[in-house]
Design a protein around this motif. Structure first.
Motif, PDB file in Angstrom:
ATOM      1  N   ILE A 374      -0.358  22.340 -32.095  1.00 46.98           N
ATOM      2  CA  ILE A 374      -0.281  22.404 -33.558  1.00 46.98           C
ATOM      3  C   ILE A 374      -1.676  22.497 -34.158  1.00 46.98           C
ATOM      4  CG2 ILE A 374       0.351  21.116 -35.625  1.00 46.98           C
ATOM      5  CD1 ILE A 374       2.684  19.980 -34.097  1.00 46.98           C
ATOM      6  N   VAL A 375      -2.578  21.634 -33.658  1.00 53.50           N
ATOM      7  CA  VAL A 375      -3.941  21.635 -34.204  1.00 53.50           C
ATOM      8  C   VAL A 375      -4.568  23.018 -34.032  1.00 53.50           C
ATOM      9  CG1 VAL A 375      -6.242  20.727 -33.850  1.00 53.50           C
ATOM     10  CG2 VAL A 375      -4.313  19.171 -33.928  1.00 53.50           C
ATOM     11  N   VAL A 376      -4.359  23.587 -32.841  1.00 54.71           N
ATOM     12  CA  VAL A 376      -4.960  24.902 -32.589  1.00 54.71           C
ATOM     13  C   VAL A 376      -4.308  25.962 -33.459  1.00 54.71           C
ATOM     14  CG1 VAL A 376      -5.219  26.691 -30.843  1.00 54.71           C
ATOM     15  CG2 VAL A 376      -5.668  24.317 -30.264  1.00 54.71           C
ATOM     16  N   SER A 377      -2.980  25.933 -33.531  1.00 53.94           N
ATOM     17  CA  SER A 377      -2.334  27.026 -34.263  1.00 53.94           C
ATOM     18  C   SER A 377      -2.579  26.892 -35.759  1.00 53.94           C
ATOM     19  CB  SER A 377      -0.843  27.070 -33.950  1.00 53.94           C
ATOM     20  OG  SER A 377      -0.167  26.102 -34.693  1.00 53.94           O
ATOM     21  N   ASN A 378      -2.934  25.689 -36.241  1.00 57.67           N
ATOM     22  CA  ASN A 378      -3.310  25.570 -37.645  1.00 57.67           C
ATOM     23  C   ASN A 378      -4.564  26.381 -37.937  1.00 57.67           C
ATOM     24  OD1 ASN A 378      -1.251  24.036 -38.532  1.00 57.67           O
ATOM     25  ND2 ASN A 378      -2.345  22.083 -38.512  1.00 57.67           N
ATOM     26  N   GLN A 379      -5.455  26.478 -36.950  1.00 59.07           N
ATOM     27  CA  GLN A 379      -6.691  27.237 -37.142  1.00 59.07           C
ATOM     28  C   GLN A 379      -6.540  28.683 -36.673  1.00 59.07           C
ATOM     29  OE1 GLN A 379      -9.152  25.998 -38.667  1.00 59.07           O
ATOM     30  NE2 GLN A 379      -8.762  23.805 -38.602  1.00 59.07           N
ATOM     31  N   VAL A 380      -6.002  28.817 -35.474  1.00 58.11           N
ATOM     32  CA  VAL A 380      -5.977  30.136 -34.854  1.00 58.11           C
ATOM     33  C   VAL A 380      -4.818  30.987 -35.369  1.00 58.11           C
ATOM     34  CG1 VAL A 380      -5.953  31.286 -32.591  1.00 58.11           C
ATOM     35  CG2 VAL A 380      -7.032  29.087 -32.841  1.00 58.11           C
ATOM     36  N   LYS A 381      -3.784  30.320 -35.897  1.00 58.46           N
ATOM     37  CA  LYS A 381      -2.585  30.992 -36.409  1.00 58.46           C
ATOM     38  C   LYS A 381      -1.852  31.769 -35.308  1.00 58.46           C
ATOM     39  CE  LYS A 381      -3.769  29.790 -40.608  1.00 58.46           C
ATOM     40  NZ  LYS A 381      -3.373  28.421 -40.909  1.00 58.46           N
ATOM     41  N   SER A 382      -1.880  31.244 -34.125  1.00 61.01           N
ATOM     42  CA  SER A 382      -1.157  31.933 -33.064  1.00 61.01           C
ATOM     43  C   SER A 382      -0.753  30.924 -32.004  1.00 61.01           C
ATOM     44  CB  SER A 382      -2.028  33.016 -32.439  1.00 61.01           C
ATOM     45  OG  SER A 382      -1.406  33.473 -31.253  1.00 61.01           O
ATOM     46  N   THR A 393     -15.504  26.551 -26.408  1.00 61.28           N
ATOM     47  CA  THR A 393     -16.712  26.472 -27.208  1.00 61.28           C
ATOM     48  C   THR A 393     -16.396  26.442 -28.699  1.00 61.28           C
ATOM     49  OG1 THR A 393     -16.823  28.854 -27.034  1.00 61.28           O
ATOM     50  CG2 THR A 393     -18.234  27.597 -25.550  1.00 61.28           C
ATOM     51  N   ARG A 394     -15.293  27.047 -29.062  1.00 60.23           N
ATOM     52  CA  ARG A 394     -15.030  27.157 -30.505  1.00 60.23           C
ATOM     53  C   ARG A 394     -14.352  25.908 -31.055  1.00 60.23           C
ATOM     54  NH1 ARG A 394     -12.279  32.633 -31.818  1.00 60.23           N
ATOM     55  NH2 ARG A 394     -13.064  32.148 -33.881  1.00 60.23           N
ATOM     56  N   MET A 395     -13.568  25.209 -30.267  1.00 61.82           N
ATOM     57  CA  MET A 395     -12.934  23.960 -30.713  1.00 61.82           C
ATOM     58  C   MET A 395     -13.019  23.006 -29.550  1.00 61.82           C
ATOM     59  SD  MET A 395      -9.410  25.019 -32.573  1.00 61.82           S
ATOM     60  CE  MET A 395      -8.928  23.688 -33.598  1.00 61.82           C
ATOM     61  N   TRP A 396     -14.154  22.384 -29.400  1.00 59.72           N
ATOM     62  CA  TRP A 396     -14.369  21.679 -28.137  1.00 59.72           C
ATOM     63  C   TRP A 396     -13.434  20.497 -27.941  1.00 59.72           C
ATOM     64  CZ3 TRP A 396     -15.759  16.563 -27.794  1.00 59.72           C
ATOM     65  CH2 TRP A 396     -16.170  15.962 -28.996  1.00 59.72           C
ATOM     66  N   LEU A 397     -13.151  19.748 -29.037  1.00 66.50           N
ATOM     67  CA  LEU A 397     -12.369  18.524 -28.851  1.00 66.50           C
ATOM     68  C   LEU A 397     -10.918  18.824 -28.444  1.00 66.50           C
ATOM     69  CD1 LEU A 397     -12.255  15.443 -28.972  1.00 66.50           C
ATOM     70  CD2 LEU A 397     -11.600  15.658 -31.365  1.00 66.50           C
ATOM     71  N   PRO A 398     -10.209  19.667 -29.220  1.00 67.71           N
ATOM     72  CA  PRO A 398      -8.836  19.958 -28.789  1.00 67.71           C
ATOM     73  C   PRO A 398      -8.774  20.562 -27.393  1.00 67.71           C
ATOM     74  CG  PRO A 398      -9.186  20.700 -31.017  1.00 67.71           C
ATOM     75  CD  PRO A 398     -10.516  20.285 -30.499  1.00 67.71           C
ATOM     76  N   ALA A 399      -9.759  21.402 -27.069  1.00 72.16           N
ATOM     77  CA  ALA A 399      -9.737  22.027 -25.746  1.00 72.16           C
ATOM     78  C   ALA A 399      -9.875  20.969 -24.667  1.00 72.16           C
ATOM     79  CB  ALA A 399     -10.860  23.049 -25.641  1.00 72.16           C
ATOM     80  N   LEU A 400     -10.758  20.018 -24.898  1.00 74.66           N
ATOM     81  CA  LEU A 400     -10.962  18.957 -23.918  1.00 74.66           C
ATOM     82  C   LEU A 400      -9.690  18.122 -23.751  1.00 74.66           C
ATOM     83  CD1 LEU A 400     -12.957  17.377 -22.138  1.00 74.66           C
ATOM     84  CD2 LEU A 400     -13.422  15.949 -24.135  1.00 74.66           C
ATOM     85  N   LEU A 401      -9.111  17.785 -24.913  1.00 84.30           N
ATOM     86  CA  LEU A 401      -7.915  16.945 -24.856  1.00 84.30           C
ATOM     87  C   LEU A 401      -6.774  17.685 -24.173  1.00 84.30           C
ATOM     88  CD1 LEU A 401      -8.184  15.383 -28.393  1.00 84.30           C
ATOM     89  CD2 LEU A 401      -8.561  14.260 -26.208  1.00 84.30           C
ATOM     90  N   LEU A 402      -6.645  18.987 -24.495  1.00 83.37           N
ATOM     91  CA  LEU A 402      -5.586  19.768 -23.859  1.00 83.37           C
ATOM     92  C   LEU A 402      -5.785  19.754 -22.345  1.00 83.37           C
ATOM     93  CD1 LEU A 402      -3.113  21.455 -24.338  1.00 83.37           C
ATOM     94  CD2 LEU A 402      -4.530  23.472 -24.516  1.00 83.37           C
ATOM     95  N   PRO A 472     -10.783  19.853 -36.637  1.00 79.68           N
ATOM     96  CA  PRO A 472      -9.428  19.525 -37.098  1.00 79.68           C
ATOM     97  C   PRO A 472      -9.456  18.392 -38.110  1.00 79.68           C
ATOM     98  CG  PRO A 472      -9.752  18.895 -34.799  1.00 79.68           C
ATOM     99  CD  PRO A 472     -10.910  19.727 -35.184  1.00 79.68           C
ATOM    100  N   CYS A 473      -8.418  18.307 -38.925  1.00 82.89           N
ATOM    101  CA  CYS A 473      -8.360  17.270 -39.940  1.00 82.89           C
ATOM    102  C   CYS A 473      -8.270  15.899 -39.275  1.00 82.89           C
ATOM    103  CB  CYS A 473      -7.158  17.482 -40.854  1.00 82.89           C
ATOM    104  SG  CYS A 473      -5.608  17.381 -39.968  1.00 82.89           S
ATOM    105  N   LEU A 474      -8.450  14.871 -40.089  1.00 83.80           N
ATOM    106  CA  LEU A 474      -8.522  13.516 -39.538  1.00 83.80           C
ATOM    107  C   LEU A 474      -7.251  13.163 -38.786  1.00 83.80           C
ATOM    108  CD1 LEU A 474     -10.155  10.920 -39.380  1.00 83.80           C
ATOM    109  CD2 LEU A 474      -8.929  10.149 -41.420  1.00 83.80           C
ATOM    110  N   LEU A 475      -6.115  13.477 -39.406  1.00 84.19           N
ATOM    111  CA  LEU A 475      -4.834  13.144 -38.780  1.00 84.19           C
ATOM    112  C   LEU A 475      -4.731  13.806 -37.410  1.00 84.19           C
ATOM    113  CD1 LEU A 475      -2.035  11.847 -39.065  1.00 84.19           C
ATOM    114  CD2 LEU A 475      -1.250  13.961 -40.097  1.00 84.19           C
ATOM    115  N   GLY A 476      -5.184  15.080 -37.356  1.00 85.27           N
ATOM    116  CA  GLY A 476      -5.126  15.796 -36.092  1.00 85.27           C
ATOM    117  C   GLY A 476      -5.982  15.120 -35.039  1.00 85.27           C
ATOM    118  N   LYS A 477      -7.192  14.724 -35.443  1.00 81.97           N
ATOM    119  CA  LYS A 477      -8.087  14.077 -34.485  1.00 81.97           C
ATOM    120  C   LYS A 477      -7.481  12.782 -33.983  1.00 81.97           C
ATOM    121  CE  LYS A 477     -12.583  15.501 -36.207  1.00 81.97           C
ATOM    122  NZ  LYS A 477     -13.588  15.037 -37.146  1.00 81.97           N
TER     123      LYS A 477
END
Lengths: 507, 153, 376
Positions: A374-382, A393-402, A472-477
């Motif tokens: 969800i966090v990614v698709s909010n930004q990437v729209k896909s 490199t573009r969204m390091w935190l979500p990528a790490l968590l994923l 990502p927004c606070l809730l997302g983090k």
């Protein structure tokens, strides 16, 4: 003339009333949830037009209160409402798991709000109805109650999958879900009616006696098989798994996350209770005409587990949409968990603990994976896997968590998924199901490919665009990190987690 | 007891016989039969009938039927309760509270259906598009929603 | 009374028709039931005749006309003449119609009404069967007639008929809910489904009647009258027939005897509904004056049967009066009245009744304290 007016036994009635009064004390979580449900619906209807946040707070608060009440339930096992429900540590555990999943789902919904669209009040109302159904599933000991609970959960799920009314793919998913689901519930009801015809009792307990008595009866095997088929639908297990990819892709992501964990957990709760009373270790199963055992329940479940995980993993290899891929992965996980059910040993609850623990792990892991989606698709729209290129490199935190969540789904240390899978495999080996454990091992190896493919896209491939996405927004983090913590921690605490150790069933 | 209900079967037969006797026997003796193709036309006030009457029907009738099914089942649940109410309410207020809870839950559904406009025959276009937020047409925050719906349609 | 009887009425018939005893044993009960079946046939035909005559006379007087005057004194034989005329009418089944359904429809409608007569107590013992589920049975069977009417509308393959039938279905189905709520309320007070028990509960002074049982019972009473008007598709709820717009609705294509069967069924249903109002709320066959009710023998039976018929015909008159007073309502008003007025008021009245019954389980509100000794 007055034959119609029979004098009623008021004394028995008074006893019944006091029994109901006692039962209500063990039923508060469900009552609170039911009241919240009505309140959310009415609030949305009467007071708020667009203030969906308030309904989210109400739903969250109600679920939290319900969860607190679950932990405060009296611990000694007993039967509620004249044998309709069971209050035991087993049902308490599953209720807690479902409610935690709901809390996360409510938060995920707020994260995914743009996608879900308007009418959020209704959405939360239906969500809570589904949760209520699942909580009842976790504690039902009466077959009609099981059926009602399954229906409540299913019907609400059908509606909630189609919540985005403007989305064609969502409507299609919901229709498929509803049509397959009605077939599954018809099968289950038919099985229940056959069992009722054989015993004259609707109680789940005592099925084992019946199984031994009916040792040569093909009808008994068919009846149990039909009930299992109905449950397999909710678990997303073979042979009733075909709805999963479409529904997971078509539903709003928060709903997909909810279905993948809560629905599955509730279905496994029923399955465990059902199989425990059937006592799969005993010599029951589908018989041949001459009375010889054709297939015992352990083998049937083991075969179903093997086929389910293989199908799920093989199909997941070729997916390009991440939600669809996670859908197939969820089928595969149903297979792994079924492995634990096959290894069920009523005497020492071996399979139980493994299944319960794995479901708890799976709850955090899968919700976390969907939260990142969800966090990614909010930004990437896909939601295509291609779109994850260069995400490292573009969204390091979500990528790490994923990465953490995917490791946990594979079952690699140091994540909780490892501990969970370890327990499941050990249960299977202890039971002597070596071939099943080997199947599981091969499948895990296969699954590494498609999980790692995402990692490859994220870290090894570059996208044309290099600029980092906004954080990502606070809730997302908070959500994603919050879900990753237990995934890491449970690895260390896993084997020692006392919670799943003391699970016991009523009856 | 069973004979009581056998009586109903006999009554069915007697009633059907009464009709058949009147229509097919007595009336057949008395009535003339003068065949004329015009007589066997479908009556449409003198105009030749266009097409069959067996067509698809207004959706709203189905809504009424659905609402009926819901409420009729609820009312059917109340009959046994009402039958024992007089005796059991002497034991304590449980019987009464039980039905109040039942009715409160029913009331939530009723209010919901009412507010959503499902109990109305004539519905505005706005409310057909979906419930309360559709009805507050002047609300600017609502426009995205209805335009989405338009696209979906 | 032994379990196998079908009611005391049968024994009275057995006394009246001694030759029945000559028949072989196994034919006794079927024959008896057959004979009892003939009585409601007569009642329903007579009610039809009287009802139609009454309808014409009442409408005539309300419009300052004389109405039928030609046949018999005051035109009393007019309906009979009409009936004979209808029998001589040609029977036409349209070419496009669904023939089997077209023929079955009047039978279903008539049988549906006819079955209602089983459970109507004309006196303590003059009831065909005192079913232990009497009131529930009535609620269930009352909806059979509408099946016949939908069959008729569908089978005719006529647009007017289909429209009328669909309206009828929607209307009857919608008003079934308030009727059900009213019946449940009555059952709360009576504590029994049996029709005889319900009437016996109201014995004594007329203040014992269910309508006076508690302060909200009259709401239920009025709701029941309104809902029964709608169930009967009487004015102002006559949208399914609506002569001026739908050319009589479902029976546009029916002629001759088949048409008159629908007519008889309709008047039969009107009578049953009126009798039901009297039974459920106004003491049924009791006059409400204790010394008249306690008379034994044939005179007492006559008084009681007369009381029921008197009350029933009073409500028949009310139905006609309403017909010439109120204009036909629109479809949306019809649903509004049902779902937004009758259903909520009915539920509230029901729960108040239950509360009253629980707190004051005695004979009720009028006979609380100030009329001691006048109760049962």
């Amino acid at each position: 003339m007055l034959a119609a007016t029979k004098q009623l036994d008021t004394k028995a009635f008074a006893e019944f009333v006091s029994g109901v009064g006692d039962s209500v004390a063990g039923f508060w979580p469900e009552i609170v949830l039911g009241i919240t449900l009505c309140a959310v619906l009415l609030y949305d209807l009467v007071l708020s037009r667009e203030r969906s946040k308030n309904t989210a707070y109400m739903a969250f608060g109600g679920t939290l209160l319900s969860l607190a009440l679950v932990f405060m339930l009296p611990s000694e096992p007993r039967s509620l409402f004249s044998g309709m429900l069971a209050l035991d540590s087993f049902s308490t555990f599953f209720k807690a798991v479902i409610l935690i999943g709901t809390l996360v789902t409510v938060a995920l919904t707020q994260l995914d709000k743009e996608n879900i669209g308007a009418r959020l009040g209704e959405y939360y109302g239906i969500l809570l109805a589904a949760v209520l159904g699942m909580m009842l599933m976790a504690s039902s000991t009466n077959m009609i109650m099981i059926y009602l609970a399954v229906e409540l959960a299913s019907l609400s799920s059908y509606v909630i999958v189609a919540h985005r009314r403007q989305s064609r793919i969502g409507s299609e998913a919901s229709l498929k879900y509803a049509i397959y689901g009605s077939v599954a519930s018809a099968l289950m009801l038919y099985g229940i009616s056959l069992l009722f015809g054989m015993t004259g009792s609707l109680s789940v307990m005592g099925l084992a006696d019946l199984g031994i008595r009916m040792a040569t009866d093909v009808g008994f095997g068919i009846a149990v098989g039909l009930v299992l088929a109905g449950l397999a639908y909710k678990m997303a297990a073979f042979p009733m798994h075909f709805w999963v990819p479409d529904v997971y892709q078509g539903a709003p992501t928060a709903v997909t996350a909810f279905l993948s964990v809560a629905s599955k957990t509730a279905a496994f709760a029923i399955l465990l209770r059902f199989m425990a009373s059937l006592d799969p270790g005993s010599a029951t199963g589908i018989k041949m005409a001459d009375g010889g055992l054709f297939l015992d329940w352990t083998s049937i479940l083991a075969v179903a587990a093997a086929v389910t995980m293989t199908l799920g993993n093989l199909a997941a290899l070729f997916q390009t949409n991440i939600k669809r891929m996670l859908g197939y992965s969820s089928i595969a996980h149903a297979g792994y968990i079924l492995m634990g059910v096959a290894a069920l040993e009523v005497s020492d609850y071996a399979g139980f603990k493994a299944v319960a623990f794995y479901l708890l792990v799976y709850l955090f892991t899968n919700l976390g994976a969907f939260a990142v989606v969800i966090v990614v698709s909010n930004q990437v729209k896909s939601e295509e896997i291609e779109a994850y290129k260069g995400l490292g490199t573009r969204m390091w935190l979500p990528a790490l968590l994923l990465t953490i969540f995917l490791f946990s789904l594979i079952g690699m240390p140091p994540t909780a998924g490892f501990t969970g899978k370890f327990l499941l495999f050990r249960a299977a080996i202890d039971k002597g199901l070596y071939w099943l454990a080997i199947m599981g091992g091969i499948n895990t190896a296969v699954s590494v490919y498609y999980y790692m493919r995402i990692l490859k896209f994220m870290y090894l491939e570059d996208s044309a665009e290099k600029t980092p996405y906004p954080a990502p927004c606070l809730l997302g983090k908070v959500l994603t990190v919050g879900l990753a913590l237990p995934v890491l921690l449970l690895f260390f605490l896993g084997a020692a987690a006392g919670w799943t150790k003391n699970l016991s069933l009523l009856g | 007891m069973h004979v009581q209900f056998a009586n109903i079967v006999v009554f069915c037969v007697v009633g059907a016989l009464f009709v058949i006797l009147n229509v097919s026997v007595v009336s057949r003796i008395l009535r003339p039969t003068v065949r004329d193709p015009e007589k066997y036309e479908t009556y449409e006030c003198g105009e030749p009938a266009i097409g069959s009457a067996w067509i698809r029907f207004d959706m709203r009738f189905y809504t009424i039927a659905l609402v009926f099914v819901i409420f009729a089942v609820e009312v059917a649940f109340m009959y046994p309760w009402a039958l024992v109410f007089k005796q059991l309410s002497a034991v304590g207020p449980f019987v009464f509270i039980e039905m109040v809870v039942f009715l409160l839950i029913l009331a939530v559904g009723f209010i919901y259906a009412w507010a959503k406009g499902d109990l109305e025959w004539v519905r505005s276009i706005a409310s057909q598009r979906g419930g309360p937020e559709g009805r507050s047409g002047s609300n600017p925050g609502n426009q995205t929603d209805s335009s989405e719906r338009k696209n979906a349609a | 009374m032994p379990e196998t009887t079908t009611g005391a009425l049968i024994y009275q018939i057995l006394e009246l028709l001694p030759f029945l005893k000559e028949l072989p044993e196994f034919l006794h009960i079927p024959m008896l039931m057959f004979v009892t079946g003939l009585i409601p046939v007569t009642v329903i035909s007579l009610v039809g005749l009287v009802g139609v005559y009454m309808e014409r006379k009442v409408s005539a007087f309300m419009q300052i006309r004389l109405g039928p005057m030609e046949y018999g004194p005051w035109g009393t034989l007019q309906t009979l003449a009409d009936g004979i005329k209808l029998m001589g009418k040609e029977d036409i089944i349209p070419r496009e119609a669904d023939k089997p359904l077209f023929i079955l429809a009047p039978i279903a409608a008539f049988v549906g009404v006819f079955l209602l007569f089983i459970a109507i107590p004309f006196d303590r013992d003059i009831i065909v069967v005192d079913l232990n589920v009497g009131i529930f049975y009535l609620a269930a069977v009352a909806s059979i007639e509408v099946v016949g009417i939908i069959m008729a509308g569908w089978a005719s393959n006529n647009k007017w008929s289909l429209l009328g039938a669909m309206r009828e279905a929607a209307q009857v189905v919608a008003y079934e809910i308030p009727v059900g709520i009213c019946l449940v309320t009555v059952v709360i007070v009576s504590g029994s489904f049996s029709m005889v028990d319900i009437v016996e509960e109201q014995k004594g002074l007329f203040l014992n009647w269910f309508i006076f049982r508690n302060p909200v019972m009259w709401v239920v009473f009025i709701a029941f009258i309104i809902a029964s008007l709608a169930e009967l598709k009487r004015a102002p709820f006559d949208l399914p027939e609506a002569e001026s717009e739908l050319v009589s609705g479902f029976h546009t294509e029916y002629s001759g005897m088949r048409f008159s069967i629908f007519f008889i069924a309709e008047y039969g249903a009107m009578f049953v509904a009126s009798a039901l109002i009297a039974i459920l709320f106004l003491g049924g066959y009791y006059t409400g004056i204790p010394f008249l009710d306690n008379i034994d023998g044939i005179l007492g039976i006559l008084i009681r049967v007369g009381a029921l018929f008197g009350k029933a015909f009073a409500f028949l008159f009310l139905q006609m009066w309403i017909r010439w007073t109120l204009p036909r309502i629109r479809l949306d008003q019809m649903f509004y009245l049902c779902y937004k007025v009758l259903v909520p008021f009915g539920f509230v009245a029901m729960i108040i009744t239950a509360f009253w019954q629980m707190v004051l389980p005695g004979d009720g509100f009028m006979s609380l304290g100030w009329a001691p000794g006048l109760g049962k």
